[in-house]
Design a protein around this motif. Sequence first.
Motif, PDB file in Angstrom:
ATOM      1  N   GLU A 176     -15.103  -9.956 -18.763  1.00 28.70           N
ATOM      2  CA  GLU A 176     -13.916 -10.676 -18.295  1.00 28.70           C
ATOM      3  C   GLU A 176     -12.858  -9.671 -17.861  1.00 28.70           C
ATOM      4  OE1 GLU A 176     -11.896 -12.763 -21.602  1.00 28.70           O
ATOM      5  OE2 GLU A 176     -13.310 -11.713 -22.889  1.00 28.70           O
ATOM      6  N   ASN A 177     -11.950 -10.128 -17.043  1.00 30.64           N
ATOM      7  CA  ASN A 177     -10.827  -9.298 -16.623  1.00 30.64           C
ATOM      8  C   ASN A 177      -9.765  -9.386 -17.702  1.00 30.64           C
ATOM      9  OD1 ASN A 177     -11.904  -8.616 -14.015  1.00 30.64           O
ATOM     10  ND2 ASN A 177     -11.491 -10.722 -13.437  1.00 30.64           N
ATOM     11  N   ASN A 216      -4.098  -8.833 -23.363  1.00 31.95           N
ATOM     12  CA  ASN A 216      -3.672 -10.166 -22.912  1.00 31.95           C
ATOM     13  C   ASN A 216      -2.479 -10.679 -23.712  1.00 31.95           C
ATOM     14  OD1 ASN A 216      -5.764 -10.074 -21.058  1.00 31.95           O
ATOM     15  ND2 ASN A 216      -7.136 -11.308 -22.293  1.00 31.95           N
ATOM     16  N   SER A 274     -19.485 -10.150 -14.650  1.00 32.54           N
ATOM     17  CA  SER A 274     -18.484 -11.202 -14.859  1.00 32.54           C
ATOM     18  C   SER A 274     -19.097 -12.599 -14.923  1.00 32.54           C
ATOM     19  CB  SER A 274     -17.411 -11.151 -13.774  1.00 32.54           C
ATOM     20  OG  SER A 274     -17.986 -11.376 -12.512  1.00 32.54           O
ATOM     21  N   VAL A 287     -15.192  -6.879 -22.662  1.00 38.70           N
ATOM     22  CA  VAL A 287     -15.574  -8.068 -23.409  1.00 38.70           C
ATOM     23  C   VAL A 287     -14.754  -8.072 -24.694  1.00 38.70           C
ATOM     24  CG1 VAL A 287     -17.455  -9.263 -24.586  1.00 38.70           C
ATOM     25  CG2 VAL A 287     -17.908  -8.046 -22.446  1.00 38.70           C
ATOM     26  N   ASN A 303     -11.943  -4.201 -17.070  1.00 43.15           N
ATOM     27  CA  ASN A 303     -13.074  -5.086 -17.306  1.00 43.15           C
ATOM     28  C   ASN A 303     -13.619  -4.792 -18.683  1.00 43.15           C
ATOM     29  OD1 ASN A 303     -12.884  -6.094 -14.693  1.00 43.15           O
ATOM     30  ND2 ASN A 303     -14.222  -4.521 -13.878  1.00 43.15           N
TER      31      ASN A 303
END
Length: 108
Positions: free
Chosen positions: A23-24, A82, A18, A35, A33
């Motif tokens: 990234e989370n 996201n 991280s 990328v 986790n």
Amino acid sequence: MKLNDLFEQDIDDIFMDSSEMMENLVVDDEKMNGVLILESQLSTSKKKNSEGISKTDGSALFLKFNEEIYKKYKPNRTIEINDVTYMITNRSKEFGLIKLKLEEREGY
């Protein structure tokens, strides 16, 4: 030591660290986790499909290899990362990682 062996060794030490790249992410309502590389932010090339809907290609998601996750995320399936929905256009196993090529659709 072969170059591929060096890449695999660096997966945990650099790529999935991280403080380096990892990234989370929230992938289909699950914390993971990984990328996420949004190449489309750097590219100005856009395509239009037959319906005239603008599409941007070039993004990719990298996750640590897991057989269950690999089987779940197949090409032509949507994935939400996201709160953004992408279409998976391709998937592969690379150096102990799952690479999902993503396409974000715009204009609808």
